[in-house]
Design a protein around this motif. Structure first.
Motif, PDB file in Angstrom:
ATOM      1  N   THR A  36     -12.560 -12.592  -3.365  1.00 57.94           N
ATOM      2  CA  THR A  36     -11.771 -11.737  -4.247  1.00 57.94           C
ATOM      3  C   THR A  36     -12.614 -10.543  -4.649  1.00 57.94           C
ATOM      4  O   THR A  36     -13.835 -10.652  -4.793  1.00 57.94           O
ATOM      5  N   SER A  37     -11.979  -9.398  -4.796  1.00 57.13           N
ATOM      6  CA  SER A  37     -12.705  -8.189  -5.192  1.00 57.13           C
ATOM      7  C   SER A  37     -11.773  -7.280  -5.978  1.00 57.13           C
ATOM      8  O   SER A  37     -10.555  -7.288  -5.779  1.00 57.13           O
ATOM      9  N   LYS A  38     -12.388  -6.505  -6.857  1.00 51.76           N
ATOM     10  CA  LYS A  38     -11.650  -5.520  -7.641  1.00 51.76           C
ATOM     11  C   LYS A  38     -12.464  -4.242  -7.700  1.00 51.76           C
ATOM     12  O   LYS A  38     -13.644  -4.269  -8.070  1.00 51.76           O
TER      13      LYS A  38
ATOM     14  N   ASN B 271      -7.109   1.524  -9.285  1.00 52.74           N
ATOM     15  CA  ASN B 271      -7.501   0.116  -9.237  1.00 52.74           C
ATOM     16  C   ASN B 271      -6.990  -0.516  -7.948  1.00 52.74           C
ATOM     17  O   ASN B 271      -5.807  -0.397  -7.613  1.00 52.74           O
TER      18      ASN B 271
ATOM     19  N   GLU C 135      -7.167  -4.264  -5.886  1.00 54.44           N
ATOM     20  CA  GLU C 135      -7.556  -5.671  -5.917  1.00 54.44           C
ATOM     21  C   GLU C 135      -7.186  -6.325  -4.594  1.00 54.44           C
ATOM     22  O   GLU C 135      -6.155  -6.011  -3.993  1.00 54.44           O
TER      23      GLU C 135
ATOM     24  N   GLN D 291      -7.461 -10.327  -2.647  1.00 50.02           N
ATOM     25  CA  GLN D 291      -7.850 -11.734  -2.586  1.00 50.02           C
ATOM     26  C   GLN D 291      -7.511 -12.258  -1.191  1.00 50.02           C
ATOM     27  O   GLN D 291      -6.573 -11.791  -0.539  1.00 50.02           O
TER      28      GLN D 291
END
Length: 359
Positions: A265-267, A310, A312, A314
Motif C-alpha cells: 500500500t502507498s499514499k 493525493n 493511493e 493498494q
C-alpha cells in the motif's frame, strides 16, 4: 519506447514525477532492471521497465573506503563508506555512506553541487530475525540549468551548428531537488527456503525551479532570432509505503519451484504552490553564437493558492515460477490493485475551493 517511471528502492516504489532525481549509486549495492511491464509486483505503471536499487547494508566486520575523483570541467567527487559492527559478535552493526559532487559542465554556465548520504543500523533480534532502520538523503543544486533544447536549425533552414557548449540558460536559473527517506524493515528466515519481509518507508521531497527555454531560429549573419521564455515552480511530495511479502520454494514432480505472495500500500501527497505569471516575461538573445548568460530576472511571487494531489494504491499479488525442466520455467501470477487519485484546490486565502481529477 516508453518512459521509465517505475523506480524502486529495496523493492519499494519511489518514483515521483516532480521531485525524482538522479539516484547517486554510491548509496546502493547493486541495481536490478526488469525490462517490459512489471505490473504484477509494482501495480500501476508503464510497460517500459522497472529499476530496483538495493541499498548498501552493514557487514559483520569493519570495513572502510574513501575515494576521490577529479575530472573534466572542474569535476570533484568524494565518497566515504564505513561499515562497522557495534557489538563484539556483530549482531548489531551500522553503515554510513556520504557522497559529494561539485562540477561544472561542457555547457556554458552550468554548475552543480550534490550531497547524498545513507545511515543504517541493522540488528539480529534472533538467529532468524533481523530488523533494520535508517535514513537517506540527497540534495542536488544545479545552476544554469537548461529547459528544453538548443535550436537545431537556423533561420535559413540549414543546420544552426551552434557550439557544443551553447546554453541559453541565464546565470540565475536553477532547478534544485531534495529528497529524504526514513525506512525500517524486518526480515524473518523461517528456514533455508522460506522468508518473510515487511518494509516501511516515508519519503519527503521538494523541488524549486526558475527555468528558461529558447524558441525561434537564429540568423547566421546577425545571430538574432531567439527569444527566451520563463517558467517557475515549487512542489513538495510525501510518500508513505508499506510492503509485505513471503517467498519460498517447494518440491513437485522432482523439481524445485519458487513462489512469492505479497501485499503493498502507498499514499503520495503532492503539494504544488502557485505563482504569479511569468508569461509576459521574454528576452531577445542579441547573438545566439555569443550569448553571455545575461538577462533580467523575471519578477514573481507566491500567490498563496496551491493544490494537493493525493494518489493511493493498494495491491495483493501471487506469483509462481514453475520449472518445466532444468532449463525451462513457466511464470504465472495474479494481482488485484485499487488505485485512486484526486486533486484538492485552494485559493489565495488558503481556503478549499473544489476537487478535480478524481478517479
Amino acid at each position: 519506447g516508453f518512459q521509465i517511471t517505475d523506480f524502486q528502492v529495496d523493492n519499494i516504489p519511489t518514483y515521483s514525477g516532480n521531485t525524482n532525481q538522479e539516484y547517486d549509486t554510491a548509496l546502493y549495492e547493486h541495481v536490478e532492471v526488469i525490462r517490459g511491464a512489471n505490473g504484477l509486483f509494482s501495480g500501476v505503471g508503464s510497460p517500459s521497465a522497472t529499476v530496483n536499487l538495493i541499498r548498501k547494508r552493514p557487514g559483520l566486520e569493519f570495513a572502510a573506503a574513501v575515494t576521490g575523483t577529479i575530472g573534466s570541467w572542474n569535476m570533484r567527487r568524494g565518497v566515504l563508506d564505513v561499515s562497522s559492527p557495534l557489538t563484539d559478535q556483530g549482531t548489531v552493526r551500522s553503515r554510513l555512506v556520504v557522497a559529494t559532487l561539485d562540477t561544472d559542465s561542457f555547457r556554458d554556465r552550468y554548475h552543480e553541487k550534490k550531497l547524498a548520504g545513507l545511515a543504517i543500523i541493522e540488528a539480529d533480534v534472533t538467529e532468524q530475525t533481523t530488523i533494520a532502520f535508517g535514513f537517506q538523503d540527497q540534495d542536488n543544486k544545479p545552476d544554469g540549468t537548461i529547459w528544453g533544447t538548443v535550436p537545431i536549425y537556423a533561420a535559413d533552414g540549414s543546420l544552426a551548428e551552434l557550439p557544443v557548449s551553447a546554453s541559453f540558460a541565464p546565470e540565475w536559473t536553477h532547478w534544485q531537488r531534495q529528497s529524504g527517506t526514513v525506512f525500517a524493515d524486518i526480515t524473518h528466515q523461517f528456514n533455508d527456503t522460506w522468508k518473510f519481509k515487511a518494509a516501511l518507508n516515508q519519503t519527503q521531497g521538494e523541488v524549486s525551479s526558475l527555468r528558461v527555454y529558447a524558441m525561434g531560429f537564429p540568423d547566421k549573419t546577425t545571430g538574432q532570432g531567439l527569444k527566451l521564455l520563463a517558467g517557475v515552480g515549487a512542489t513538495e511530495d510525501t510518500r508513505n509505503s508499506l510492503d509485505l511479502y513471503l517467498t519460498g520454494s517447494y518440491q513437485a514432480f522432482g523439481l524445485e519451484h519458487d513462489i512469492i505472495a505479497g501485499a503493498s500500500t502507498s499514499k503520495l501527497a503532492t503539494t504544488t504552490d502557485l505563482f504569479s505569471s511569468v508569461a509576459n516575461w521574454s528576452y531577445l538573445v542579441p547573438n545566439a553564437w555569443d550569448y553571455d548568460g545575461k538577462a533580467p530576472m523575471p519578477e514573481y511571487k507566491k500567490t498563496g493558492a496551491y493544490r494537493i494531489a493525493n494518489t493511493e494504491q493498494q495491491g495483493i499479488y501471487l506469483a509462481n515460477r514453475f520449472r518445466l525442466s532444468q532449463t525451462w520455467s513457466l511464470i504465472g501470477g495474479a494481482r488485484f490493485s485499487n488505485w485512486e487519485t484526486a486533486t484538492d484546490n485552494f485559493n489565495t486565502s488558503g481556503l478549499y475551493t473544489n476537487t478535480t481529477g478524481a478517479y
